[in-house]
Scaffold this motif. Structure first.
Motif, PDB file in Angstrom:
ATOM      1  N   SER A 104       0.830  -1.213   0.000  1.00 43.52           N
ATOM      2  CA  SER A 104       0.000   0.000   0.000  1.00 43.52           C
ATOM      3  C   SER A 104       0.857   1.254   0.000  1.00 43.52           C
ATOM      4  CB  SER A 104      -0.923  -0.019   1.229  1.00 43.52           C
ATOM      5  OG  SER A 104      -1.709   1.156   1.291  1.00 43.52           O
ATOM      6  N   ARG A 107       2.425   1.680  -3.503  1.00 45.74           N
ATOM      7  CA  ARG A 107       1.447   2.048  -4.537  1.00 45.74           C
ATOM      8  C   ARG A 107       1.085   3.529  -4.488  1.00 45.74           C
ATOM      9  NH1 ARG A 107      -3.522  -0.024  -4.369  1.00 45.74           N
ATOM     10  NH2 ARG A 107      -3.787  -0.413  -6.612  1.00 45.74           N
ATOM     11  N   LYS A 108       1.236   4.142  -3.328  1.00 44.04           N
ATOM     12  CA  LYS A 108       0.869   5.551  -3.171  1.00 44.04           C
ATOM     13  C   LYS A 108       1.971   6.509  -3.613  1.00 44.04           C
ATOM     14  CE  LYS A 108      -2.202   4.565   0.736  1.00 44.04           C
ATOM     15  NZ  LYS A 108      -2.389   4.697   2.208  1.00 44.04           N
ATOM     16  N   ASP A 113       3.566   2.949 -10.729  1.00 41.56           N
ATOM     17  CA  ASP A 113       2.285   2.531 -11.302  1.00 41.56           C
ATOM     18  C   ASP A 113       1.591   1.622 -10.286  1.00 41.56           C
ATOM     19  OD1 ASP A 113       0.158   1.520 -12.697  1.00 41.56           O
ATOM     20  OD2 ASP A 113       1.310   0.916 -14.461  1.00 41.56           O
ATOM     21  N   PRO A 114       0.514   2.062  -9.653  1.00 40.00           N
ATOM     22  CA  PRO A 114      -0.119   1.249  -8.602  1.00 40.00           C
ATOM     23  C   PRO A 114      -0.670  -0.071  -9.112  1.00 40.00           C
ATOM     24  CG  PRO A 114      -1.500   3.124  -9.170  1.00 40.00           C
ATOM     25  CD  PRO A 114      -0.203   3.337  -9.868  1.00 40.00           C
ATOM     26  N   VAL A 117       2.426  -3.293  -8.890  1.00 36.38           N
ATOM     27  CA  VAL A 117       3.212  -3.491  -7.677  1.00 36.38           C
ATOM     28  C   VAL A 117       3.018  -4.930  -7.190  1.00 36.38           C
ATOM     29  CG1 VAL A 117       3.542  -2.811  -5.266  1.00 36.38           C
ATOM     30  CG2 VAL A 117       3.097  -1.071  -7.014  1.00 36.38           C
ATOM     31  N   ASP A 138      -4.573  -5.887  -4.755  1.00 33.62           N
ATOM     32  CA  ASP A 138      -3.586  -4.825  -4.944  1.00 33.62           C
ATOM     33  C   ASP A 138      -2.222  -5.389  -5.345  1.00 33.62           C
ATOM     34  OD1 ASP A 138      -5.458  -2.931  -4.280  1.00 33.62           O
ATOM     35  OD2 ASP A 138      -4.743  -2.639  -2.223  1.00 33.62           O
TER      36      ASP A 138
END
Length: 421
Positions: A104, A107-108, A113-114, A117, A138
């Motif tokens: 997380s 990704r932020k 590129d979220p 990941v 995710d």
């Protein structure tokens, strides 16, 4: 299979990677790490590196993170938790949540590129990383090194036997250390996650998986792992490096660790993360000298509490012979019994802490301390017979207590291999 190898960039410097400190939380625990990335990148794929077993800091994986960063991957390395994690306590679910918290955080970040990941896991991380991916969409992909397709207790049993046999040990000490003791540790609750089954998690994965193994791995049964991943993971790329050990370091026999990683490993991860293939492919499983065997739960007659109770009774019974003068066979039983029981405890601790390397020279397949314990145990059996004769003549309480200890000693010593061949 011949792996295509490209030249790896020279060692990282301040000019070719950036290092940004990050913190993220899993419940009440705050974890700290570093994002290693190429400078000025945009829409970069991301990789979270999940630790092997034991205490680890981010620096243990920094060289690999820098190699991945030079191939255009933003890589997050972090210090492994210490709260709730030790030799006797751990939860793969908690470790997976740590990895997801790291995902997380990565990704932020701007420039990442979220949607691209993923997680990378070594050894114990080969159980944790797939578990994390199974719990969150995710996670875009999974990379594993030296991952297991079998339960932790089964893997550890195989690894312990490999080490003992490498040291020249044969006979009863091998199953004692690699099976009986592990079963007792697991049954007593001091071997965490002993029967975790990775197969249901592997079967549930929808993300692509890159599984990597060294053909000379002596800690993870690599042939079995390749077959299990091939049969369980829907979208897989499975590769075996012929002259590599558990961590994909170069090796001659699986036990030594030569400088550098297996040729092609770092480049393969970089190219696969950048462009995951569409079709599943797998190398042939490497041969194993021995297959792993299941470490079964304790039977009704061998729970850990009963082993502890027997141990206390033996110490009390044999110790009673040191209090006052008694018949000579009984004194001999008292001395040999105490030496056998206390010596076994010491030897067992040394085996568990050093994988057998602290036991010294091996004679006739037995390390000298174990050979001495077996001889002392035979002496205790002989003394039990002599004590039985002396007790029959006098019917004294103290002799009876010692005799009871000697009788109890025999099945206990058989169980622990002290009277085995």
């Amino acid at each position: 299979m011949i792996l295509a190898v490209t030249a790896l960039a020279p060692p990282a410097s301040a000019a070719d990677v950036t290092n940004d400190e990050v913190s993220f939380r899993n419940g009440a625990v705050t974890l700290h790490g570093t994002v290693v990335a190429p400078p000025g990148g945009t829409k970069l794929p991301g990789l979270v590196m999940v630790h092997g077993s034991g205490a680890h800091s981010r620096d243990d994986y920094r060289d690999q993170a820098e190699a991945f960063a030079r191939q255009g991957i933003a890589t997050l390395i972090y210090d492994k938790r210490t709260e709730g994690y030790s030799q006797f306590e751990r939860s793969y679910a908690t470790l997976a949540d740590d990895a997801l918290a790291a995902v997380s955080a990565l990704r932020k970040r701007s420039g990442v590129d979220p949607a691209r990941v993923g997680v990378w896991g070594l050894s114990e991380g080969g159980w944790v990383a797939p578990l994390a991916a199974s719990r969150s969409s995710d996670v875009a992909f999974v990379v594993t090194l030296g991952a297991n397709g079998v339960e932790p207790a089964r893997q550890q049993s195989w690894a312990v036997e490999n080490q003992l046999r490498r040291l020249g040990m044969t006979g009863s000490i091998v199953p004692m250390a690699s099976s009986t003791m592990l079963r007792q540790l697991a049954g007593g609750g001091v071997f965490p996650e002993p029967h975790y089954d990775p197969v249901p998690v592997l079967k549930s994965l929808r993300q692509p998986v890159l599984g990597l193994w060294g053909a000379k791995d002596v800690l993870t049964p690599p042939g079995e792992a390749v077959r299990i991943f091939r049969d369980s993971v829907a979208h897989h790329t499975l590769r075996v490096f012929p002259d590599a050990q558990h961590q994909l370091r170069r090796t001659t026999d699986g036990f030594d660790k030569l400088p550098g990683y297996a040729p092609g490993y770092l480049e393969l991860v970089g190219s696969w993360v950048q462009h995951p293939p569409g079709a599943s492919t797998a190398d042939a499983p490497p041969p194993q000298e021995r297959q792993s065997t299941a470490v079964t739960p304790l039977s009704w007659y061998e729970p850990a509490w009963l082993q502890l109770a027997v141990l206390v009774l033996l110490l009390v019974a044999f110790g009673s012979g040191l209090v006052r003068r008694i018949a000579r066979p009984a004194r001999w039983l008292s001395v040999t019994g105490l030496l056998a029981v206390l010596g076994f405890l010491v030897v067992d601790v040394v085996i568990q802490l050093s994988m057998g390397k602290g036991l010294g020279p091996v004679v006739a397949g037995r390390p000298l301390p174990w050979l001495a314990l077996q001889l002392v145990s035979l002496g205790a059996v002989a003394a039990t017979i002599g004590t039985a004769v002396a007790w029959w003549r006098t019917r004294g309480f103290r002799l009876g207590l010692l005799l009871a200890g000697g009788v109890l000693f025999v099945p206990w010593a058989v169980y622990w291999g002290l009277l085995g061949v």
